[in-house]
Design a protein around this motif. Sequence first.
Motif, PDB file in Angstrom:
ATOM      1  N   ARG A 170      -4.165  10.338  14.630  1.00 42.61           N
ATOM      2  CA  ARG A 170      -3.457   9.731  15.772  1.00 42.61           C
ATOM      3  C   ARG A 170      -3.695   8.225  15.752  1.00 42.61           C
ATOM      4  O   ARG A 170      -4.796   7.761  16.038  1.00 42.61           O
ATOM      5  N   ALA A 171      -2.663   7.460  15.404  1.00 48.19           N
ATOM      6  CA  ALA A 171      -2.780   5.997  15.394  1.00 48.19           C
ATOM      7  C   ALA A 171      -2.804   5.462  16.827  1.00 48.19           C
ATOM      8  O   ALA A 171      -3.624   4.629  17.190  1.00 48.19           O
ATOM      9  N   THR A 200       1.252  -1.958   9.472  1.00 46.02           N
ATOM     10  CA  THR A 200       1.072  -1.783   8.033  1.00 46.02           C
ATOM     11  C   THR A 200      -0.011  -0.741   7.820  1.00 46.02           C
ATOM     12  O   THR A 200      -1.068  -0.801   8.437  1.00 46.02           O
ATOM     13  N   VAL A 201       0.284   0.209   6.952  1.00 40.72           N
ATOM     14  CA  VAL A 201      -0.660   1.280   6.646  1.00 40.72           C
ATOM     15  C   VAL A 201      -1.242   1.048   5.256  1.00 40.72           C
ATOM     16  O   VAL A 201      -0.504   0.792   4.306  1.00 40.72           O
ATOM     17  N   HIS A 202      -2.554   1.106   5.160  1.00 41.82           N
ATOM     18  CA  HIS A 202      -3.248   0.928   3.877  1.00 41.82           C
ATOM     19  C   HIS A 202      -4.021   2.202   3.560  1.00 41.82           C
ATOM     20  O   HIS A 202      -4.594   2.828   4.448  1.00 41.82           O
ATOM     21  N   PRO A 218     -11.767   5.978  10.663  1.00 42.31           N
ATOM     22  CA  PRO A 218     -11.561   4.570  11.015  1.00 42.31           C
ATOM     23  C   PRO A 218     -10.172   4.295  11.594  1.00 42.31           C
ATOM     24  O   PRO A 218     -10.020   3.430  12.449  1.00 42.31           O
ATOM     25  N   ALA A 219      -9.167   5.062  11.166  1.00 36.18           N
ATOM     26  CA  ALA A 219      -7.802   4.845  11.662  1.00 36.18           C
ATOM     27  C   ALA A 219      -7.554   5.504  13.010  1.00 36.18           C
ATOM     28  O   ALA A 219      -6.541   5.243  13.657  1.00 36.18           O
ATOM     29  N   VAL A 245      -7.914   5.223   5.066  1.00 41.23           N
ATOM     30  CA  VAL A 245      -6.658   4.894   5.763  1.00 41.23           C
ATOM     31  C   VAL A 245      -6.933   3.868   6.855  1.00 41.23           C
ATOM     32  O   VAL A 245      -7.824   4.048   7.671  1.00 41.23           O
ATOM     33  N   ARG A 246      -6.155   2.812   6.840  1.00 39.83           N
ATOM     34  CA  ARG A 246      -6.255   1.751   7.858  1.00 39.83           C
ATOM     35  C   ARG A 246      -4.861   1.418   8.361  1.00 39.83           C
ATOM     36  O   ARG A 246      -3.882   1.444   7.610  1.00 39.83           O
TER      37      ARG A 246
END
Length: 199
Positions: free
Chosen positions: A162-163, A8-10, A130-131, A195-196
């Motif tokens: 880059r996740a 899930t992307v916030h 942070p992401a 972005v998280r």
Amino acid sequence: MPEFAASTVHMKVPEEAVSLPVRVAGVDLHEWAAEAAARRVGPGTPDPKLRAALAAELREAAADSRERGPVTALSYVPEPRLGELARIELSALVADDTYPVLSVELLQRYLAAPTADSYRPPEAELRTLPAGPAVRVRHAYVRDVGRDGLGTVLETCAYGIRADETWGLVLLTSWQALAHTDALCELTDELATTVRVTS
């Protein structure tokens, strides 16, 4: 299914932004845009021409963003009487057979590649968010060049995030109002930090 489908992307949505229905099926864009414009203009502005003009712009923005299939898209409208100031889109990129590992360097090559429409060379710098690790790229393009050789300058500020090694995110803000460049780059910088990604 791609690996990122389980995540899930916030991202924070600015108060002055309108969320575009890019991933919601069955939405009547005419009806949606009329309601969204009325909410953004507010009850204290009875001018029907203003609501109609903003509704038309939001409808076009939603249809345009849908073509790219972002995770989320926003129309940034700080002054409703002036219409959309910028478009903000957050999209996913997935590693494939050609590029089995997604790296920040690959994101930089993707986002900072000059094109025939480039107005000036892209500016790239590495960041840590942070992401995940990221690259920030500023770019400007010339669009809709007429017979006289003149066109419209479109500026962008993008983050490639880059996740993990299989997928990443691209946060892209684009605008034509060059007087607002610094403020819109600052807005993009702020949004990138919100972005998280959660599993």
